[in-house]
Motif scaffolding. Structure first.
Motif, PDB file in Angstrom:
ATOM      1  N   PRO A  95       0.812  -1.221   0.000  1.00  0.00           N
ATOM      2  CA  PRO A  95       0.000   0.000   0.000  1.00  0.00           C
ATOM      3  C   PRO A  95       0.835   1.257   0.000  1.00  0.00           C
ATOM      4  O   PRO A  95       0.372   2.315  -0.476  1.00  0.00           O
ATOM      5  N   GLU A  96       2.060   1.193   0.556  1.00  0.00           N
ATOM      6  CA  GLU A  96       2.903   2.391   0.526  1.00  0.00           C
ATOM      7  C   GLU A  96       3.190   2.848  -0.911  1.00  0.00           C
ATOM      8  O   GLU A  96       3.510   4.023  -1.165  1.00  0.00           O
ATOM      9  N   TYR A  97       3.085   1.950  -1.877  1.00  0.00           N
ATOM     10  CA  TYR A  97       3.410   2.276  -3.284  1.00  0.00           C
ATOM     11  C   TYR A  97       2.316   3.151  -3.922  1.00  0.00           C
ATOM     12  O   TYR A  97       2.538   3.801  -4.930  1.00  0.00           O
ATOM     13  N   GLU A  98       1.129   3.175  -3.319  1.00  0.00           N
ATOM     14  CA  GLU A  98       0.034   3.968  -3.877  1.00  0.00           C
ATOM     15  C   GLU A  98       0.392   5.453  -3.913  1.00  0.00           C
ATOM     16  O   GLU A  98       0.025   6.183  -4.853  1.00  0.00           O
ATOM     17  N   PHE A  99       1.143   5.917  -2.916  1.00  0.00           N
ATOM     18  CA  PHE A  99       1.544   7.322  -2.878  1.00  0.00           C
ATOM     19  C   PHE A  99       2.403   7.677  -4.093  1.00  0.00           C
ATOM     20  O   PHE A  99       2.268   8.747  -4.684  1.00  0.00           O
ATOM     21  N   GLU A 100       3.293   6.750  -4.465  1.00  0.00           N
ATOM     22  CA  GLU A 100       4.155   6.992  -5.635  1.00  0.00           C
ATOM     23  C   GLU A 100       3.325   7.106  -6.905  1.00  0.00           C
ATOM     24  O   GLU A 100       3.620   7.916  -7.797  1.00  0.00           O
ATOM     25  N   LEU A 101       2.248   6.294  -6.990  1.00  0.00           N
ATOM     26  CA  LEU A 101       1.421   6.335  -8.192  1.00  0.00           C
ATOM     27  C   LEU A 101       0.619   7.642  -8.256  1.00  0.00           C
ATOM     28  O   LEU A 101       0.443   8.240  -9.336  1.00  0.00           O
ATOM     29  N   LYS A 102       0.120   8.114  -7.086  1.00  0.00           N
ATOM     30  CA  LYS A 102      -0.596   9.379  -7.072  1.00  0.00           C
ATOM     31  C   LYS A 102       0.328  10.543  -7.447  1.00  0.00           C
ATOM     32  O   LYS A 102      -0.071  11.503  -8.124  1.00  0.00           O
ATOM     33  N   LEU A 114      -3.740   4.528 -13.295  1.00  0.00           N
ATOM     34  CA  LEU A 114      -2.556   3.694 -13.095  1.00  0.00           C
ATOM     35  C   LEU A 114      -2.972   2.456 -12.313  1.00  0.00           C
ATOM     36  O   LEU A 114      -3.767   2.551 -11.359  1.00  0.00           O
ATOM     37  N   VAL A 115      -2.414   1.325 -12.721  1.00  0.00           N
ATOM     38  CA  VAL A 115      -2.689   0.087 -11.984  1.00  0.00           C
ATOM     39  C   VAL A 115      -1.393  -0.711 -11.890  1.00  0.00           C
ATOM     40  O   VAL A 115      -0.676  -0.855 -12.885  1.00  0.00           O
ATOM     41  N   ALA A 116      -1.056  -1.155 -10.688  1.00  0.00           N
ATOM     42  CA  ALA A 116       0.120  -1.996 -10.459  1.00  0.00           C
ATOM     43  C   ALA A 116      -0.334  -3.443 -10.422  1.00  0.00           C
ATOM     44  O   ALA A 116      -1.218  -3.821  -9.634  1.00  0.00           O
ATOM     45  N   ILE A 117       0.253  -4.279 -11.263  1.00  0.00           N
ATOM     46  CA  ILE A 117      -0.149  -5.675 -11.434  1.00  0.00           C
ATOM     47  C   ILE A 117       1.032  -6.549 -11.054  1.00  0.00           C
ATOM     48  O   ILE A 117       2.175  -6.288 -11.469  1.00  0.00           O
ATOM     49  N   ASP A 118       0.753  -7.588 -10.303  1.00  0.00           N
ATOM     50  CA  ASP A 118       1.837  -8.489  -9.923  1.00  0.00           C
ATOM     51  C   ASP A 118       2.125  -9.450 -11.043  1.00  0.00           C
ATOM     52  O   ASP A 118       1.483  -9.434 -12.103  1.00  0.00           O
ATOM     53  N   VAL A 119       3.102 -10.312 -10.813  1.00  0.00           N
ATOM     54  CA  VAL A 119       3.557 -11.222 -11.865  1.00  0.00           C
ATOM     55  C   VAL A 119       2.502 -12.232 -12.254  1.00  0.00           C
ATOM     56  O   VAL A 119       2.558 -12.862 -13.315  1.00  0.00           O
ATOM     57  N   LYS A 120       1.468 -12.422 -11.391  1.00  0.00           N
ATOM     58  CA  LYS A 120       0.410 -13.381 -11.692  1.00  0.00           C
ATOM     59  C   LYS A 120      -0.744 -12.732 -12.459  1.00  0.00           C
ATOM     60  O   LYS A 120      -1.732 -13.388 -12.783  1.00  0.00           O
ATOM     61  N   ILE A 125      -2.642  -2.395  -6.919  1.00  0.00           N
ATOM     62  CA  ILE A 125      -2.874  -0.992  -6.544  1.00  0.00           C
ATOM     63  C   ILE A 125      -3.490  -0.292  -7.751  1.00  0.00           C
ATOM     64  O   ILE A 125      -3.036  -0.454  -8.892  1.00  0.00           O
ATOM     65  N   TYR A 126      -4.503   0.554  -7.530  1.00  0.00           N
ATOM     66  CA  TYR A 126      -5.205   1.249  -8.603  1.00  0.00           C
ATOM     67  C   TYR A 126      -5.460   2.675  -8.186  1.00  0.00           C
ATOM     68  O   TYR A 126      -5.964   2.937  -7.088  1.00  0.00           O
TER      69      TYR A 126
END
Length: 634
Positions: A95-102, A114-120, A125-126
């Motif tokens: 969840p800390e990565y959401e700040f970077e996306l904002k 923006l959406v962060a998708i894992d390897v699966k 994060i959206y």
């Protein structure tokens, strides 16, 4: 003084004026040179202007494409910065990565989601400017090409797509790396391409030029008029779009062309590809505006050309008046004198070389006039002398003819008495004769007959030279030939010589005197029999010779006549050289008489012969009355 008749003065066609000729030639040379150089200048100006317009538009298209590339590069750089930082390294997709996306949304206004998708392939994060969740954004992305490419560590832009009733969008995918070489997910962004409109709208091309971007599928991505983008026109049908996307390294296509735009107007179009995408940026300018500098240049060049041509015409006219007119005066003087007017003089006062030439010409005319007068006097004197000499010759010729006629008549009387006495002695009236007496009297008879023939020929020749009156009519040549052949057949039979007649047309006629033509044929056929050896052949041929004459020929199989003697065969008293074995007796006047009679009819007679291959005497006669028959010796 009398004028000299000049045949050329009557036959020479009327000449055009020299001034006009000179003027036309000057216009052709000077004006032609100006026109050629002008058109060459116009062509080169057109070619250079077109290249300049193309270069300018190419530069504008390249600069605009560079701005678009910088826009996309900024998105790529910011996304890469957001995927490689201390937060990712320490916490991963937490969840800390959401700040970077904002923060990335704030830095890049064109990114809407923006959406962060894992390897699966699960969305972790959206963040969005426009909405909250759904988290199904990343559903099914695991198998997409952009996801797979990002998982291999490469950044990529996805295809352009349109939301219902909205502007075009595209996706961008960047690998999220905890450490170098370790990909822990994919950052996918939705990019609003409306922001490219700011770049396209800021591109200025003249007064009415514009720019737009099209992808390989023919979809309009951006345009100066954004309403055009929303209408989603079919750009693939435009020739410039087809040409751009058909271009390859192997088959390059022109980057500039004159074509039509969406509304059918003619435009000058250039394009430039945007690297990293399948987009092409097009710059178009209305053709009238693009070529406006060219038209202005052509107008100036044409005006200068017309002015130069006008100056050339005026200069040619002035030169013609100054130079050609004196030449025209000299030409007229030559024609006047050439036509016989030796008293003509040229009045030319120009104060230059033309006046000198005119004075010399007048001097020459004066000398020529004096020479002509002296020559005329000499000709008159010589004419009188020739007339006197001609009269003397006529008198001599008459004396000769009278002498020959009188002598022939005087010789005929005692010759007739001698022939009669010899005939009586040979017939036994004066008593019987022994063999020797018979032989000698036979020689006397033979020579008296030959002398009689000579006297008759001399009388005939004398009558012809004195001028005889022909009695021409439509003569049947076949009948005349048959009569001559029958008359001489007994003579030919003695040597077993065959006489033949070749006449393809039995109705062949000529306008001639029957008695005289019979005499000509008797002479020619008799000579042929005389010179043809035993068992030979003599042929009389009758043929039409064109529409105005007929040709009669007498051919034998005799020894022929050498070419060096053929030229003299028709001379009086000339006889062909013969061997002692071939020698025949004759007067040498028969062919001369035949020639004179044929020429009296307006015909011609000639010989065709080759030694050892026989001879053929030919003559022609007119078909109709075409000449006035008269003595050729008058």
């Amino acid at each position: 003084m009398p004028r000299i008749p000049s045949e050329q003065a009557f036959l020479r066609p009327r000449r055009a004026r020299l001034v006009r000729h000179y003027f036309l030639i000057s216009v052709m040379l000077i004006g032609g040179g100006l026109i050629v150089s002008g058109f060459l200048e116009i062509y080169l100006r057109y070619y250079e202007s077109q290249k300049q317009i193309a270069f300018l538009q190419r530069e504008i298209a390249g600069a605009a494409a560079l701005k678009v590339e910088q826009f996309l590069q900024q998105i790529q750089n910011e996304m890469k910065a957001a995927t490689v930082n201390s937060v990712v390294a320490k916490h991963g997709l937490s969840p800390e990565y959401e700040f970077e996306l904002k923060k990335l949304l704030a830095l890049v206004p064109s990114i809407t989601e923006l959406v962060a998708i894992d390897v699966k392939g699960a969305a972790r994060i959206y963040v969005s400017r426009l909405r909250v969740g759904p988290w199904e954004v990343g559903k099914g992305i695991h198998d997409s090409p952009s996801f797979q490419q990002a998982m291999r560590g490469m950044f990529s832009f996805g295809p352009v797509y349109f939301k219902p009733g909205s502007e075009p969008y595209m996706t961008a995918a960047a690998p999220i790396k905890r450490f170098a070489g370790e990909v822990i997910g994919v950052l996918q962004a939705e990019v609003d391409l409306e922001h490219i409109w700011d770049i396209i709208a800021g591109i200025k091309v003249g007064k009415a030029g514009y720019a737009y971007i099209v992808n390989r599928r023919g979809e309009l991505i951006s345009h100066r008029d954004f309403s055009v983008v929303l209408r989603k026109p079919k750009m693939a049908q435009l020739q410039q779009v087809k040409t751009a996307f058909l271009s390859t390294q192997e088959v390059p296509q022109p980057r500039e062309m004159v074509t039509r735009n969406l509304i059918g107007n003619k435009v000058f179009s250039s394009y430039h590809f945007i690297s990293g995408t399948d987009w092409a940026l097009f710059i178009e300018q209305p053709l009238e505006e693009a070529y406006e500098p060219l038209y202005s240049s052509l107008l100036r060049t044409s005006s200068l050309l017309l002015i130069g041509l006008g100056v050339a015409l005026v200069a040619s006219f002035l030169v013609a008046r100054r130079v050609v007119r004196p030449l025209e005066s000299l030409r007229q003087g030559v024609e006047r004198i050439g036509s016989g007017n030796l008293a003509y003089r040229i009045e030319l006062k120009t104060g230059d070389e033309f006046e000198v030439v005119a004075d010399e010409f007048n001097k020459m005319a004066t000398d020529l006039q004096e020479s002509y007068m002296r020559l005329e006097q000499k000709v008159a004197d010589r004419t009188v002398e020739l007339m006197i000499a001609n009269e003397k010759l006529k008198d001599l010729d008459k004396l000769k003819s009278d002498f020959v006629s009188n002598v022939s008549h005087e010789l005929r009387t005692p010759l007739t008495a001698i022939k009669g006495s010899v005939d009586n002695m040979l017939d036994g009236i004066t008593g019987s004769l022994n063999e020797k007496q018979n032989r000698y009297l036979g020689r006397v008879k033979s020579n008296s007959d030959r002398l009689a023939r000579l006297i008759n020929d001399l009388l005939d020749l004398s009558r012809i030279e004195a001028g005889i009156n022909l009695k021409p009519s439509n003569l049947s040549l076949v009948s005349i030939a048959k009569e001559v052949a029958e008359t001489l057949r007994p003579v030919a039979s003695e040597k077993q010589i065959e006489i033949g007649i070749e006449a393809p047309d039995n109705s062949l006629t000529a306008w001639a005197d029957p008695d005289r033509i019979s005499e000509v044929l008797m002479n020619l056929v008799g000579n042929a029999i005389k010179f043809t050896p035993t068992l030979g052949k003599v042929t009389i041929s009758l043929h039409r010779n064109g529409n105005e004459s007929v040709k009669v020929s007498v051919e034998d199989t005799g020894p022929g006549i050498p070419s060096e003697e053929a030229a003299r065969i028709f001379d009086k008293f000339y006889q062909v050289t013969q061997t002692e074995k071939q020698k025949t007796r004759g007067t040498g006047l028969g062919l001369s008489i035949a020639k004179a009679l044929v020429e009296l009819h307006g015909g011609k007679i000639w010989l065709e012969s080759e030694a050892g291959k026989g001879s053929m005497f030919c003559f022609t006669l007119p078909v109709e009355q075409q000449v006035k028959f008269a003595s050729i010796f008058q």
